[in-house]
Design a protein around this motif. Structure first.
Motif, PDB file in Angstrom:
ATOM      1  N   LEU A 272     -26.700   2.459  -3.486  1.00 30.31           N
ATOM      2  CA  LEU A 272     -27.417   2.758  -4.717  1.00 30.31           C
ATOM      3  C   LEU A 272     -26.528   3.630  -5.591  1.00 30.31           C
ATOM      4  O   LEU A 272     -25.571   4.248  -5.116  1.00 30.31           O
ATOM      5  CB  LEU A 272     -28.730   3.468  -4.394  1.00 30.31           C
ATOM      6  N   PRO A 273     -26.824   3.717  -6.891  1.00 28.52           N
ATOM      7  CA  PRO A 273     -25.951   4.475  -7.791  1.00 28.52           C
ATOM      8  C   PRO A 273     -25.802   5.935  -7.357  1.00 28.52           C
ATOM      9  O   PRO A 273     -26.751   6.581  -6.920  1.00 28.52           O
ATOM     10  CB  PRO A 273     -26.666   4.372  -9.141  1.00 28.52           C
ATOM     11  N   TYR A 274     -24.582   6.416  -7.510  1.00 27.87           N
ATOM     12  CA  TYR A 274     -24.251   7.790  -7.127  1.00 27.87           C
ATOM     13  C   TYR A 274     -23.239   8.339  -8.127  1.00 27.87           C
ATOM     14  O   TYR A 274     -22.381   7.607  -8.630  1.00 27.87           O
ATOM     15  CB  TYR A 274     -23.642   7.825  -5.719  1.00 27.87           C
ATOM     16  N   ARG A 275     -23.334   9.624  -8.403  1.00 27.53           N
ATOM     17  CA  ARG A 275     -22.322  10.281  -9.223  1.00 27.53           C
ATOM     18  C   ARG A 275     -22.219  11.741  -8.797  1.00 27.53           C
ATOM     19  O   ARG A 275     -23.173  12.333  -8.288  1.00 27.53           O
ATOM     20  CB  ARG A 275     -22.645  10.191 -10.716  1.00 27.53           C
ATOM     21  N   SER A 276     -21.040  12.297  -9.011  1.00 25.22           N
ATOM     22  CA  SER A 276     -20.803  13.693  -8.701  1.00 25.22           C
ATOM     23  C   SER A 276     -19.787  14.240  -9.693  1.00 25.22           C
ATOM     24  O   SER A 276     -19.091  13.484 -10.373  1.00 25.22           O
ATOM     25  CB  SER A 276     -20.312  13.860  -7.256  1.00 25.22           C
TER      26      SER A 276
END
Length: 344
Positions: A272-276
């Motif tokens: 699933l979409p992830y960002r950091s």
């Protein structure tokens, strides 16, 4: 006063202040402190099959001794001429041929090596030599003597990752060349792994620096651990089976400025979409898949390298069992209280 008169008066004030090297914050505040991270980076993938001919040609152009480090730099397309893959990190592909020695030096920058091709080459770090194999993760701590050599057959290539831009920002870049091509080796091959990498530590051990005392994390061990995870439960929906390389002394990150991780995505699995907030550099160890960043789709196979800018959502789609090594400045951001992530 009319709006035009107010604007003119302010511009005149700004001009007078500029003579004293002063500037009004209120004209720059939104740019200095934006609502979301702002940088020039763009996502990109380098296909190893396209890079390899250029890396190999470099051996015909210059020797390892003459070059000191025969490396082809991976530059972010938005940062051309900067020698940067992200705002804080450097990446390059280093080549050493049989019989060559890349001479000894040391520097304040921390370095990692992730081996992508070949066998039989070694690196000697702080008095110990280690033989490198594809998939191995090797640490060169800040200000430690190190040199590279090759006693085997065929070319040897690895991914270099360094915190050069970060050190440059702090004005803390220093280097020193050794008076010999090869720094002294005082400990046998495998000593560090035996002492510190088996769930054991010497009684009374005191850390000399912030790096893990294990400086070679062999792929054979890492691969076995990753595949064991697939039998113990489902992967994380946003990151897959994600593991970090640790310092056995305190359980923290293996390096003080660069966070190094490895993950396995089972065949057919999609995150699933992830960002950091940390910009991430990926390289495929085994398998194939797709990295999707915003509306861009990057196919990745063995040895391909990609960069994802910080705070840009991405997903990973595994075609085969897909193993990925990655590094970022997350550990530095965590220590400063800056790191953030978002899932979904």
């Amino acid at each position: 006063m009319s709006p035009d008169d107010v604007a003119a008066r302010r511009e005149a004030f700004y001009a007078r202040a500029d003579t004293q090297h002063l500037a009004p914050l209120w004209t720059r505040l939104k740019a200095l402190v934006p609502k979301l991270p702002a940088h020039q980076l763009v996502p990109h993938v380098w296909h190893y099959d396209d890079l390899r001919p250029h890396v190999m040609e470099s051996a015909r152009q210059i020797s390892a001794a003459e070059a000191e480090r025969r490396v082809m730099i991976l530059e972010n397309p938005a940062l051309r001429g900067s020698s940067q893959i992200t705002n804080t990190l450097y990446a390059g592909l280093q080549l050493i041929m049989p019989g060559e020695v890349a001479p000894a030096h040391r520097h304040t920058q921390s370095a990692l090596r992730f081996i992508v091709e070949g066998s039989g080459a070694y690196t000697a770090v702080d008095g110990e030599k280690t033989i490198m194999q594809p998939g191995d993760f090797v640490i060169t701590p800040s200000w430690t003597w190190h040199h590279h050599g090759h006693d085997g057959d065929g070319p040897m290539v690895w991914l270099d990752g360094l915190d050069i831009p970060m050190c440059t920002f702090f004005g803390s870049t220093f280097r020193e060349d050794h008076d010999q091509a090869e720094a002294p080796v005082a400990r046998p091959v495998g000593d560090a792994l035996a002492r510190y990498g088996s769930g054991l530590l010497p009684v009374g051990y005191v850390a000399r620096n912030l790096n893990s005392p294990v400086f070679n994390y062999p792929w054979a061990r890492t691969r076995e651990a990753l595949h064991a995870l697939t039998k113990a439960g489902v992967p994380d929906a946003h990151t897959g089976h994600l593991m970090r390389y640790v310092n056995p002394v305190d359980g923290g990150w293996a390096m003080p400025t660069m966070a190094t991780m490895v993950r396995l995505l089972p065949a057919g699995f999609a995150t699933l979409p992830y960002r950091s907030s940390d910009s991430m550099v990926f390289t495929t160890v085994e398998g194939r898949g797709e990295l999707r960043v915003a509306d861009q789709v990057f196919a990745m196979g063995p040895r391909d390298i990609a960069v994802v800018p910080g705070w840009m959502p991405y997903t990973l789609h595994a075609r085969d069992d897909w193993a990925l090594f990655s590094y970022s400045d997350r550990v530095a951001q965590e220590k400063l209280g800056l790191w953030r992530e978002a899932r979904g």
